[in-house]
Design a protein around this motif. Structure first.
Motif, mmCIF file in Angstrom:
data_model
loop_
_atom_site.group_PDB
_atom_site.id
_atom_site.type_symbol
_atom_site.label_atom_id
_atom_site.label_comp_id
_atom_site.label_asym_id
_atom_site.label_seq_id
_atom_site.Cartn_x
_atom_site.Cartn_y
_atom_site.Cartn_z
ATOM 1 N N GLN A 45 -29.690 57.850 -42.778
ATOM 2 C CA GLN A 45 -30.908 58.471 -42.248
ATOM 3 C C GLN A 45 -32.084 58.407 -43.209
ATOM 4 O O GLN A 45 -33.226 58.528 -42.799
ATOM 5 N N VAL A 46 -31.808 58.254 -44.497
ATOM 6 C CA VAL A 46 -32.847 58.325 -45.517
ATOM 7 C C VAL A 46 -32.732 57.103 -46.420
ATOM 8 O O VAL A 46 -31.628 56.687 -46.779
ATOM 9 N N SER A 47 -33.863 56.538 -46.792
ATOM 10 C CA SER A 47 -33.852 55.371 -47.664
ATOM 11 C C SER A 47 -33.369 55.759 -49.057
ATOM 12 O O SER A 47 -33.617 56.883 -49.527
ATOM 13 N N PHE A 48 -32.683 54.827 -49.729
ATOM 14 C CA PHE A 48 -32.210 55.088 -51.083
ATOM 15 C C PHE A 48 -33.374 55.349 -52.035
ATOM 16 O O PHE A 48 -33.259 56.129 -52.976
ATOM 17 N N ALA A 49 -34.498 54.702 -51.797
ATOM 18 C CA ALA A 49 -35.669 54.892 -52.661
ATOM 19 C C ALA A 49 -36.142 56.341 -52.623
ATOM 20 O O ALA A 49 -36.487 56.926 -53.660
ATOM 21 N N ASP A 50 -36.143 56.926 -51.423
ATOM 22 C CA ASP A 50 -36.561 58.325 -51.298
ATOM 23 C C ASP A 50 -35.581 59.258 -52.009
ATOM 24 O O ASP A 50 -35.982 60.236 -52.652
ATOM 25 N N VAL A 51 -34.287 58.960 -51.876
ATOM 26 C CA VAL A 51 -33.272 59.801 -52.514
ATOM 27 C C VAL A 51 -33.394 59.731 -54.033
ATOM 28 O O VAL A 51 -33.360 60.764 -54.729
ATOM 29 N N ILE A 52 -33.539 58.524 -54.575
ATOM 30 C CA ILE A 52 -33.668 58.349 -56.027
ATOM 31 C C ILE A 52 -34.926 59.051 -56.536
ATOM 32 O O ILE A 52 -34.922 59.706 -57.585
ATOM 33 N N ARG A 53 -36.014 58.929 -55.774
ATOM 34 C CA ARG A 53 -37.265 59.575 -56.175
ATOM 35 C C ARG A 53 -37.095 61.094 -56.245
ATOM 36 O O ARG A 53 -37.520 61.733 -57.210
ATOM 37 N N VAL A 54 -36.465 61.663 -55.220
ATOM 38 C CA VAL A 54 -36.283 63.115 -55.181
ATOM 39 C C VAL A 54 -35.372 63.573 -56.311
ATOM 40 O O VAL A 54 -35.653 64.566 -57.000
ATOM 41 N N ALA A 55 -34.263 62.841 -56.531
ATOM 42 C CA ALA A 55 -33.297 63.248 -57.554
ATOM 43 C C ALA A 55 -33.861 63.105 -58.967
ATOM 44 O O ALA A 55 -33.591 63.941 -59.842
ATOM 45 N N ALA A 56 -34.657 62.054 -59.197
ATOM 46 C CA ALA A 56 -35.121 61.760 -60.552
ATOM 47 C C ALA A 56 -36.446 62.424 -60.905
ATOM 48 O O ALA A 56 -36.673 62.781 -62.066
ATOM 49 N N LYS A 57 -37.315 62.596 -59.924
ATOM 50 C CA LYS A 57 -38.677 63.015 -60.242
ATOM 51 C C LYS A 57 -39.066 64.395 -59.723
ATOM 52 O O LYS A 57 -40.059 64.959 -60.183
ATOM 53 N N GLU A 58 -38.311 64.937 -58.775
ATOM 54 C CA GLU A 58 -38.683 66.221 -58.209
ATOM 55 C C GLU A 58 -37.699 67.295 -58.662
ATOM 56 O O GLU A 58 -36.483 67.132 -58.539
ATOM 57 N N ARG A 59 -38.228 68.391 -59.168
ATOM 58 C CA ARG A 59 -37.379 69.464 -59.680
ATOM 59 C C ARG A 59 -36.686 70.241 -58.570
ATOM 60 O O ARG A 59 -35.683 70.917 -58.810
ATOM 61 N N ALA A 60 -37.207 70.138 -57.338
ATOM 62 C CA ALA A 60 -36.706 70.974 -56.247
ATOM 63 C C ALA A 60 -35.215 70.790 -56.021
ATOM 64 O O ALA A 60 -34.490 71.769 -55.777
ATOM 65 N N GLY A 61 -34.734 69.543 -56.076
ATOM 66 C CA GLY A 61 -33.318 69.283 -55.804
ATOM 67 C C GLY A 61 -32.401 70.018 -56.771
ATOM 68 O O GLY A 61 -31.409 70.631 -56.358
ATOM 69 N N TRP A 62 -32.719 69.975 -58.052
ATOM 70 C CA TRP A 62 -31.864 70.623 -59.055
ATOM 71 C C TRP A 62 -31.998 72.131 -59.005
ATOM 72 O O TRP A 62 -31.014 72.857 -59.215
ATOM 73 N N ILE A 63 -33.197 72.622 -58.711
ATOM 74 C CA ILE A 63 -33.375 74.069 -58.570
ATOM 75 C C ILE A 63 -32.536 74.591 -57.402
ATOM 76 O O ILE A 63 -31.860 75.621 -57.510
ATOM 77 N N ILE A 64 -32.574 73.877 -56.289
ATOM 78 C CA ILE A 64 -31.805 74.292 -55.116
ATOM 79 C C ILE A 64 -30.307 74.254 -55.411
ATOM 80 O O ILE A 64 -29.565 75.158 -55.011
ATOM 81 N N LEU A 65 -29.845 73.215 -56.115
ATOM 82 C CA LEU A 65 -28.423 73.109 -56.429
ATOM 83 C C LEU A 65 -27.949 74.275 -57.302
ATOM 84 O O LEU A 65 -26.889 74.855 -57.061
#
Length: 305
Positions: A45-65
């Motif tokens: 459903q989601v491009s790998f580029a978007d996933v890598i960008r969110v995981a590497a550059k956005e703090r939201a993913g790690w804060i939520i985890l």
């Protein structure tokens, strides 16, 4: 099919598995293949580029985890201990140690929330989940539960890395236009699979409804109470991430993959926990319909901004 009808179908499917046990028994052997396909469709459903960008550059993913896997179980361990029986307290805390269900990506896409963030939370949460699970089983709750790491690693390979590899190979051999088309239709495919999953996981709940309705009611109240309170607390605590990501966080923190928890911890959780596992699905199938406006407001909010 409109969003409303999709959500109605999702909610209705969970009741069909309860009121018509042969349907649940028929789909029960298909449970693991459905879980595999659910994760594959989530990845597509989601491009790998978007996933890598969110995981590497956005703090939201790690804060939520961190909030999802460590803070929330600790909060509810303290808050619910004086309010619930030992069994229900145990069920509540262990359920909150699970990662997000794979269908949160489809739901996030459906409501125009941050589906890439949802998938990152789902992927990393599935890998990291045994850490808080082990801590709360062994240290906090004092349960002598042995986590079979070999079984866990095998499940991670089959249900996470293999779907990712298949999606990567597929995307290497199709056009960009075809990939975009797949991203558009996969949420609908996921919801169909979720309906079938709902049939399969309710096997045994119908008998509990007939034989022990009071115990079933206590499980239902616990499941809905946890889901709603987690969404309220998560949305309020993480609102600093922005309306869209806070709404996404509320969704991914509430809808937990307790099936994987049960698979890892096994019989140490007790037979009653597997009955609770079926009941746990009820809010995940019903609340997306009831809370539709809340989720859609989060998706529209980012557009307006």
């Amino acid at each position: 099919m409109s969003t409303g009808w999709r959500l109605v179908l999702l909610a209705a499917s969970i009741f069909l598995g309860v009121v018509y046990p042969p349907l649940a028994a028929f789909f029960r052997p298909l449970l693991l293949p459905i879980i595999f396909l659910l994760f594959l469709t989530a990845v597509l459903q989601v491009s790998f580029a978007d996933v890598i960008r969110v995981a590497a550059k956005e703090r939201a993913g790690w804060i939520i985890l961190i909030w999802q896997l460590l803070v929330l179980p600790a909060i509810f361990f303290v808050l619910l201990k004086p309010l619930l029986s030992p069994q229900l307290h145990f069920f509540a805390v262990i359920a909150l140690c699970g990662g997000s269900i794979t269908a949160t990506t489809a739901l996030a896409h459906l409501f125009k929330l941050n589906s890439a963030l949802s998938l990152v939370a789902c992927l990393l949460g599935a890998i990291l989940m045994p850490i808080p699970l082990y801590l709360f089983l062994q240290l906090t709750l004092g349960v002598d539960a042995a986590i079979d790491l070999n079984t866990y690693c095998l499940r991670i390979f089959v249900f996470i890395f293999l779907p990712i590899t298949l999606a990567w190979v597929l995307r290497r051999n199709i056009t960009v236009q075809t990939d975009q088309w797949l991203q558009q239709i996969m949420p609908s495919v996921s919801l169909v699979l979720l309906v079938l999953f709902g049939f399969a996981v309710m096997d045994g709940v119908g008998a509990l409804m007939i034989n022990e309705p009071a115990r079933l009611l206590s499980y239902i109240l616990l499941a809905f109470g946890l889901s709603i309170s987690v969404q309220i607390i998560s949305f309020a605590a993480l609102y600093f991430l922005g309306l869209r990501d806070a709404t996404t966080a509320a969704l991914v923190c509430a809808y937990r993959n307790v099936g994987v928890v049960a698979a890892i911890a096994g019989s140490s959780l007790g037979e009653d926990f597997f009955l609770f596992l079926g009941v746990w699905q009820l809010p995940m199938y019903i609340l997306p319909l009831l809370l539709r406006r809340f989720y859609e407001k989060g998706g529209i909010g980012i557009s307006a901004a």
